[in-house]
Enzyme design. Structure first.
Site, PDB file in Angstrom:
ATOM      1  N   THR A  31      34.929 -12.362  -7.771  1.00 26.71           N
ATOM      2  CA  THR A  31      33.620 -12.715  -6.858  1.00 26.71           C
ATOM      3  C   THR A  31      32.329 -12.272  -8.195  1.00 26.71           C
ATOM      4  O   THR A  31      32.745 -11.638  -9.130  1.00 26.71           O
ATOM      5  CB  THR A  31      32.741 -12.080  -5.702  1.00 26.71           C
ATOM      6  OG1 THR A  31      33.135 -10.740  -5.756  1.00 26.71           O
ATOM      7  CG2 THR A  31      34.250 -11.989  -4.865  1.00 26.71           C
ATOM      8  N   ASP A  32      31.096 -13.190  -7.479  1.00 21.18           N
ATOM      9  CA  ASP A  32      29.876 -13.218  -8.018  1.00 21.18           C
ATOM     10  C   ASP A  32      29.635 -11.666  -7.506  1.00 21.18           C
ATOM     11  O   ASP A  32      29.616 -11.471  -6.366  1.00 21.18           O
ATOM     12  CB  ASP A  32      29.053 -14.002  -8.107  1.00 21.18           C
ATOM     13  CG  ASP A  32      28.003 -14.028  -9.400  1.00 21.18           C
ATOM     14  OD1 ASP A  32      27.486 -12.650  -9.821  1.00 21.18           O
ATOM     15  OD2 ASP A  32      27.778 -15.156  -9.832  1.00 21.18           O
ATOM     16  N   CYS A  33      27.990 -11.143  -8.089  1.00 20.20           N
ATOM     17  CA  CYS A  33      27.801  -9.455  -7.026  1.00 20.20           C
ATOM     18  C   CYS A  33      27.632 -10.054  -5.794  1.00 20.20           C
ATOM     19  O   CYS A  33      26.596 -11.555  -5.996  1.00 20.20           O
ATOM     20  CB  CYS A  33      26.448  -8.854  -8.097  1.00 20.20           C
ATOM     21  SG  CYS A  33      26.196  -7.796  -7.132  1.00 20.20           S
TER      22      CYS A  33
END
Length: 766
Positions: free
Chosen positions: A292-294
């Site tokens: 995932t992205d943050c």
């Protein structure tokens, strides 16, 4: 233990290790805390935090994000950060603790930001991807990626969160600078180069890192150009445009993918099974890791609101195909409980763990987990890489206007006034995702020009005049005075993606750095900085207008992260250079072009509108989108592929052989390109295809090939392309690729608007 035997196949090692793991250890492999929070540093020595040590002992960490990242977000500065050698030693200390103090001795996956250079202290800062795209030089970018991989792996980084493969649809978006441009074919070619360059001769080598393709997918088409906004896109366009570069990179061997924050048709990409399972893993056969992205999982419960709480969000993400969470908070807090409560099957969890372990084995981390500090000190930021950064910058700068051959400037010219807020602000020409820089490390435009007149410093006059933002005109008088005393004015304007590195601001009267109680931030671009307009911020245009009124030749150099639409500048400046954010060597590269040592060869990869009201203005829109507004036509000020040179190029003898082919056949396209001027130069030969009639609507022209060639005065070269199914197909009525029989027009030229053409016919029985 079988998993430690390097002679065994990777899949056997994965299954052997997985069979030994507890539930908590499995979850731990999917957790990626922030690396800079795992230790404290003093005098270059690190000490691991007790919290992190306990996480390791419990098997609760599989990866670290940004262990070496330094910027205002991390709080890591030049004073508190680590040198290249110290960084390698720090990674080794952390890896050693993880291997020696966890039950199974699984090494950590160190993930780093490397969009235009490793985001660590001392690393080479290359130009941003928007300039890299503008260079149209795939081999040069491949070499740059080899350099970035070498610098990153030398410190222990094993995976990078790049390249960014988003297709730009609205340049008001603050992350435009991180993208290669608006065309999927061009992005796809650079995507393949990134994979080949970063991976090198093998992922398990000490000069290679695994790429992470991002942001999957549609991130560059958000509503209103607002970061992470909803995306309104049909499945056909998604397949033809935004998914295309990702598919090319996966076919090239990419090992990691990051879903985008945005939603498409109501489904957040983080939990879009159709994209992650059906397309990425099913149709494309991707067997790597999805991270995932943050904060993306948090958004499911607080933003997208597709999950009622954190546990539901974590389960939904993992079941959709997510393998690792950047930050790790949601997975770490909830996945084990979800399995115990029967809300998540352990077999589904095992699938994600397999993919993480598989990547670690492929990277050779079990055999060679440690970095070489001496090598890190030798290769990171070396002269060879600085030279590569300078070449990339020089090839990506675009000459937009050159009235009456104002450029190149004559070395016999008298005095030069270098004016503007970006003339001598190093951070302003680096772009977002940049680490702190030592004083003098960045060659600004002023510094690049001064180097050329080192023996005659009095010939170069400087005044900042104004800042990027704000209405302070205090510096106008000194700027106008310098311009009056000069023979030519070089105005360095644009934008800034520089975060607050504690450097203070500038004294508008003297140009000196100044730290005050009220810190000033000129940032008008970068992640999260989206705009309503594409005009110059602050009073830059006003200053430019007053400078022009003096009657001196006015050369405008734009340093910025998105296109600038300023009709007055386009009309009144004598010459315009678009330099985007050209990196640490950008000032020297711009000076090389200003004085003619380098003939500009950059070409636009984003169309520049006359007005923000024309958006969207990307070149490959559908034929039916209309030709004008009440006030003006819908054509951009500068079209896709545009860029001037100090010489002229002529196109002739375009041939297509054979002129009739079957749907699975191919034709050879040749075109002669002649340098008709008096200077040697490089031309970007661009090939476009038009489908005369099709069962679904198509763009008027689509880029399907390009070549950058060098030509001496009077020299002619024949450039050859192949046109076959890959160049002629589109997504048909059944959502499958198809080459339909009919007439195609093949175009070759210097930009999308200046081409010559020939015809190609596809017949079922040719």
């Amino acid at each position: 233990m079988d998993y430690k035997d390097p002679a065994r196949p990777v899949e056997e090692r994965v299954e052997s290790l997985l069979g030994l793991m507890t539930l908590e250890e499995k979850v731990g492999q999917l957790v990626q805390p922030f690396g800079w929070q795992t230790y404290t540093s003093k005098d270059g020595k690190i000490e691991l935090t007790e919290t992190f040590k306990e996480q390791i002992r419990q098997g609760g960490v599989g990866s670290l994000y940004g262990m070496l990242r330094a910027d205002p977000w991390t709080g890591v500065t030049l004073e508190t950060g680590l040198s290249p050698a110290q960084g390698a030693e720090a990674v080794n200390a952390i890896q050693r603790y993880a291997i020696e103090h966890s039950r199974l001795g699984i090494p950590l996956l160190i993930g780093e930001e490397c969009s235009h250079g490793h985001m660590a202290i001392g690393a080479t800062v290359f130009p941003v991807p928007l300039l890299i795209g503008s260079a149209w030089n795939v081999e040069l970018y491949r070499r740059m990626c080899r350099a970035v991989a070498l610098e990153t792996r030398a410190q222990g980084g094993a995976v990078t969160y790049s390249p960014v493969l988003d297709v730009v649809r609205d340049p008001r978006w603050g992350r435009t600078e991180e993208c290669f441009g608006e065309d999927p074919f061009l992005i796809g070619e650079l995507a393949v180069a990134a994979v080949e360059g970063m991976h090198g001769e093998g992922l398990d080598r000490d000069d290679s890192v695994a790429v992470t393709l991002k942001h999957f997918v549609g991130y560059g088409s958000s509503e209103g150009g607002r970061n992470a906004g909803p995306v309104h896109m049909g499945w056909r366009e998604l397949l033809e445009v935004d998914l295309y570069p990702f598919r090319k990179a996966v076919e090239a061997g990419a090992q990691s993918v990051m879903p985008a924050y945005n939603e498409i048709d109501g489904v957040p990409c983080t939990v879009n099974r159709e994209l992650l399972d059906d397309v990425l893993r099913g149709q494309w056969g991707f067997d790597g890791m999805v991270i995932t992205d943050c904060g993306a999982i948090d958004m499911l419960a607080g933003g997208h609101d597709t999950a009622e709480d954190g546990l539901s969000a974590a389960v939904a993400a993992l079941e959709a195909g997510i393998d690792m969470e950047m930050s790790g908070v949601m997975f770490g807090n909830h996945l084990a409980d979800a399995v115990r409560q029967g809300k998540l099957s352990e077999s589904k969890l095992d699938e994600a763990v397999r993919r993480v372990l598989r990547l670690k084995f492929r990277l050779g981390l079990f055999e060679r987990p440690y970095a070489d500090a001496a090598r890190a000190a030798e290769v990171i930021g070396c002269e060879e890489h600085a030279g590569l950064a300078r070449q990339m910058a020089a090839e990506g700068v675009i000459l937009l206007k050159n009235e009456s051959a104002t450029l190149p400037l004559s070395p016999k010219l008298g005095k030069i006034a270098v004016i503007g807020p970006n003339a001598d602000q190093g951070y302003n020409q680096l772009g977002d995702y940049t680490s702190p820089q030592p004083q003098g490390q960045v060659s600004t435009v002023l510094a690049g020009i001064r180097e050329r007149f080192a023996g005659e410093p009095e010939r170069v006059l400087y005044a900042p005049g104004c800042r990027i933002k704000g209405d302070d005109r205090e510096g106008f008088p000194s700027a106008l005075a310098a311009a009056k005393a000069a023979d030519v004015v070089v105005m360095v304007a644009g934008g800034s993606s520089a975060r607050d590195f504690g450097e203070g601001t500038i004294d508008l009267k003297t140009g000196a750095s100044k730290v005050s109680d009220n810190p000033w931030n000129d940032m008008d671009c970068g992640e999260g900085i989206d705009r309503m307009t594409l005009g110059l911020s602050g009073v830059q245009l006003e200053l430019m207008q007053e400078l022009k009124a003096l009657g001196k030749p006015l050369v405008v150099v734009y340093i910025n992260g998105r296109p600038i639409a300023e009709p007055w500048v386009d009309e009144h400046a004598d010459a315009i250079l678009e330099a985007w954010y050209p990196g640490q060597e950008g000032g020297r590269a711009v000076a090389d072009i200003l004085f003619g040592d380098v003939n500009p060869s950059g070409r636009l990869t984003v169309s520049i509108p006359k007005s923000v009201g024309q958006l969207p203005v990307y070149y490959n829109g559908k034929r039916s989108r209309g030709k004008r507004y009440l006030e003006d036509d819908s054509q951009p000020r500068y079209p896709f592929g545009f860029g001037l040179s100090y010489t002229e190029f002529d196109y002739s003898r375009l041939t297509v052989e054979p002129s009739v082919i079957t749907p699975d056949g191919s034709a050879t396209v040749t075109v002669d390109v002649t340098n008709t001027g008096r200077r040697e130069g490089m031309e970007v030969v661009q090939l476009y295809v038009s489908d005369a009639a099709s069962s679904v609507t198509r763009p008027e022209k689509e880029l399907k090939g390009f070549a950058k060639i060098a030509l001496k005065p009077g020299e002619t070269k024949t450039v050859t392309f192949t046109v076959g199914p890959a160049q002629l197909e589109f997504i048909g009525l059944d959502y499958r690729p198809v080459v339909e029989p009919g007439l195609f027009r093949i175009h070759a030229g210097k930009n999308v608007k200046e081409t010559i053409s020939a015809e190609l016919t596809v017949r079922k029985d040719a």
